[in-house]
Write a protein that holds these residues in place. Sequence first.
Motif, short mmCIF file in Angstrom:
data_model
loop_
_atom_site.label_atom_id
_atom_site.label_comp_id
_atom_site.label_asym_id
_atom_site.label_seq_id
_atom_site.Cartn_x
_atom_site.Cartn_y
_atom_site.Cartn_z
N ASP A 97 34.15 32.65 -22.97
CA ASP A 97 35.01 31.67 -23.51
C ASP A 97 34.37 31.69 -25.14
O ASP A 97 33.30 31.26 -25.28
CB ASP A 97 35.63 30.58 -23.29
CG ASP A 97 36.76 30.16 -23.94
OD1 ASP A 97 37.87 30.64 -23.75
OD2 ASP A 97 36.62 29.02 -24.66
N GLY A 98 35.02 31.86 -26.25
CA GLY A 98 34.60 31.56 -27.55
C GLY A 98 34.07 30.16 -27.97
O GLY A 98 33.05 30.05 -28.67
N SER A 99 34.70 29.25 -27.17
CA SER A 99 33.97 27.89 -27.42
C SER A 99 32.83 27.79 -27.11
O SER A 99 31.95 26.88 -27.43
CB SER A 99 35.10 27.08 -26.69
OG SER A 99 35.10 27.21 -25.29
N ASN A 100 32.20 28.47 -26.06
CA ASN A 100 30.88 28.41 -25.58
C ASN A 100 29.87 28.78 -26.83
O ASN A 100 28.50 28.48 -26.64
CB ASN A 100 30.56 29.31 -24.27
CG ASN A 100 31.42 28.69 -23.27
OD1 ASN A 100 31.76 27.79 -23.09
ND2 ASN A 100 31.73 29.79 -22.38
N PHE A 101 30.12 29.68 -27.56
CA PHE A 101 29.58 30.04 -28.89
C PHE A 101 29.76 29.36 -30.03
O PHE A 101 29.28 29.70 -31.11
CB PHE A 101 29.76 31.60 -28.99
CG PHE A 101 29.59 32.39 -27.93
CD1 PHE A 101 28.32 32.33 -27.05
CD2 PHE A 101 30.54 33.07 -27.29
CE1 PHE A 101 28.07 32.94 -26.03
CE2 PHE A 101 30.40 33.74 -26.04
CZ PHE A 101 29.31 33.81 -25.33
N ARG A 102 30.62 28.32 -30.20
CA ARG A 102 31.08 27.62 -31.28
C ARG A 102 31.76 28.40 -32.23
O ARG A 102 31.46 28.21 -33.37
CB ARG A 102 29.87 26.76 -31.66
CG ARG A 102 29.41 25.55 -30.83
CD ARG A 102 28.26 24.94 -31.47
NE ARG A 102 27.69 23.88 -30.34
CZ ARG A 102 26.54 23.23 -30.74
NH1 ARG A 102 26.38 23.18 -31.86
NH2 ARG A 102 26.31 22.41 -29.69
N LEU A 103 32.59 29.40 -31.86
CA LEU A 103 33.18 30.13 -32.73
C LEU A 103 34.47 29.55 -33.44
O LEU A 103 35.03 28.50 -32.86
CB LEU A 103 33.77 31.57 -31.99
CG LEU A 103 32.74 32.37 -31.57
CD1 LEU A 103 33.17 33.37 -30.52
CD2 LEU A 103 31.55 32.96 -32.53
#
Length: 312
Positions: A97-103
């Motif tokens: 999930d992109g939230s894991n990469f602070r996108l």
Amino acid sequence: MESENTSDHTYGEPRVLRRYNVSRSCIRCHQRKVRCDKSHPCTTCARSNVTCRYPGSEKTKRRAPNRCRRFHSSGRSNWVLNGLTIYAAQSIGLHRDGSNFRLPILECELRRRLWWHIITADKRVAEDHGLVGGSETISNTKLPLNVDDSDLNPQMKTAPPPKETWTEMTMFLITAEASKVFARINRVSLQSQRGRDVHDESRKLVADLDARLSKTYLKYCDQNVPVQKATFLLGRLLLSKARAMVHIHSLNGLSAEQSAKHINEETLSYACEGLECGSEMLTDEVLKSYSWLSSTYTPYHLLTARCRLAGV
């Protein structure tokens, strides 16, 4: 073909390009490799008293557009191509999930939509060939939000709240939710084959799916609007399919006599309900523009349950 005539050309003047029309021989003379005078009909065909035809003189019958490769392909090429697509998606991290990469919020949402579209397509193609897609277990990507495209923009700092109404994502989210449950039912079925009684767990999965789809999506579908009616019927079809899957898995390992004892009116009820939804999606004039999509939802499990009821 273009040819240059240089006999009258003077240095410093622009060259004049002349285009010559090349007449083609008739089909019969071309096949026989004989000279054709290119008249209509040509002398050779007239002497032989046969029909003289030239290339392009007849309209070629156009093939119907291949709107859905999954439905029109009889081989396993789609399943293989989906596998390659999943590997490519994993290589760029879509399964995380992109939230894991602070996108950014918009990028996270687009990544979720793309990943779940790939996974849902893989599971459906695998089902066509009697296989089980299992890529969901390697992913922690969340489902997309139930919002319209107009609710997203590159400058947003917080994600918009899911809408309690029909949106442009509703139909896809129904298929994605059902796809997740189908995968879990298949995993539970494998555990039951190892001697563990998990039929109650499967029924609970279906009950939870029914409650979630009905409360979150189906009750907001206006059946006077074609696309929303198609969404509603698709949801009911997928719920009937989930119930049929649980029932069919419960018969694994049983003899014909034992299976007959487990077949009852309830089985007939949900099998017929699903088949009616599928039939309405294909025959309703209001949904005619969506028939290309409806034709891809072959109710394999419902047909299997119905055949067992008929003793086929």
